[in-house]
Design a protein around this motif. Sequence first.
Motif, short mmCIF file in Angstrom:
data_model
loop_
_atom_site.label_atom_id
_atom_site.label_comp_id
_atom_site.label_asym_id
_atom_site.label_seq_id
_atom_site.Cartn_x
_atom_site.Cartn_y
_atom_site.Cartn_z
N THR A 111 -5.47 4.56 -1.84
CA THR A 111 -5.01 3.17 -1.82
C THR A 111 -6.11 2.33 -1.20
O THR A 111 -6.52 2.57 -0.06
CB THR A 111 -3.71 3.02 -1.01
N GLY A 149 2.40 1.98 -3.30
CA GLY A 149 1.42 2.67 -4.13
C GLY A 149 1.31 4.14 -3.79
O GLY A 149 1.23 5.00 -4.68
N SER A 161 -5.06 -2.59 -4.42
CA SER A 161 -4.14 -3.59 -3.88
C SER A 161 -4.93 -4.77 -3.35
O SER A 161 -5.38 -4.75 -2.21
CB SER A 161 -3.29 -2.96 -2.76
N GLY A 174 0.82 -1.20 0.00
CA GLY A 174 0.00 0.00 0.00
C GLY A 174 0.85 1.25 0.00
O GLY A 174 0.57 2.23 -0.71
#
Length: 329
Positions: free
Chosen positions: A216, A115, A293, A112
């Motif tokens: 995220t 990202g 994710s 995460g």
Amino acid sequence: MTETLFLSSDDVAGLATPGEYVEAVREGYRQRGEGAPAEPRTKLLPNDPPGMLTTYGAVLPDTGAMGGYMYAAGFGARDAWFVTPLFDADSGELLAVIDGAHMNPYKTGAVGAVGVDALAREDASSLAIIGSGSQARGQLRAAATVRDLDTVWVYSPTKDHRESFAGEMDRELDASVAAVASAAAAIEDADIVVTATTAAEPVFDGDRLEPGTHVTAMGQYDPEKRELDATTIERATYVPDLRKRATADAGSFLQAMEEGVVDEDHVHAELGEVVAGVAEGRTTDEEITVFDSGGTGIETVAAAFLLYERARDRGLGTEVDFSPASEAF
């Protein structure tokens, strides 16, 4: 006979910091962006008793390791067990078998954060987190290693849970962490929004996202899981962990396609392609970005190998013997 290291959850606890997990996972996604093999999860869903048996894998040639997860969740015990077999990417020998319970929120939080680092604005300093469980803790701890956070707002439906989470994280992080009474209040003025839930319906209104926000979302690993609404997907530059996941089990993206607001071409790039510089990430400060994710073997192998090396160097774990197929008869 091969000597294989078994690592319990207690063995690996404390072997790596959130920032070290992030660095290992970022390197894994760089390799994926340059062509390392990885496949989305495969799920078996028995009905009696209900549960999910899941597997996924990846090969990280530069790391020198391959493997993945197998886990059972639900069923009669209403719990989950995670196991990672870790193989040498050159010889194919089994290096380790790792109990994934402790590792799970750390490696999931790490991807995460990768990202966030790849797609959020460089000056992002405020974060909203929806959820207050172990995965939310993992996401926040990791995100705090890639951005200098001043303020964090947390929302989850149970007041005691969100307030307990906020108190714990406020003491742990440099940022000011406070609980709020709604998801709308959490995302207002947030530069980064992280969802860490098991929600089947969207947890906030995508129309309320400010330009320049990064999202995220880590709880969208099934067509029936849907943390984000179609508006959020439509407004965003959409980046999944694996492109194949977007049309297989990424619930919010599938729903947005069903509503007709996006098609498969809306997938901008995989995270690894952005990390490796094969594809652009954010291009303007006004852009809304989403990292979806759902979980892959990439972060699992990267984190597992980090822990394996640390444990081996410190003499942790238990050696067990595994027989290769040539010795089977």
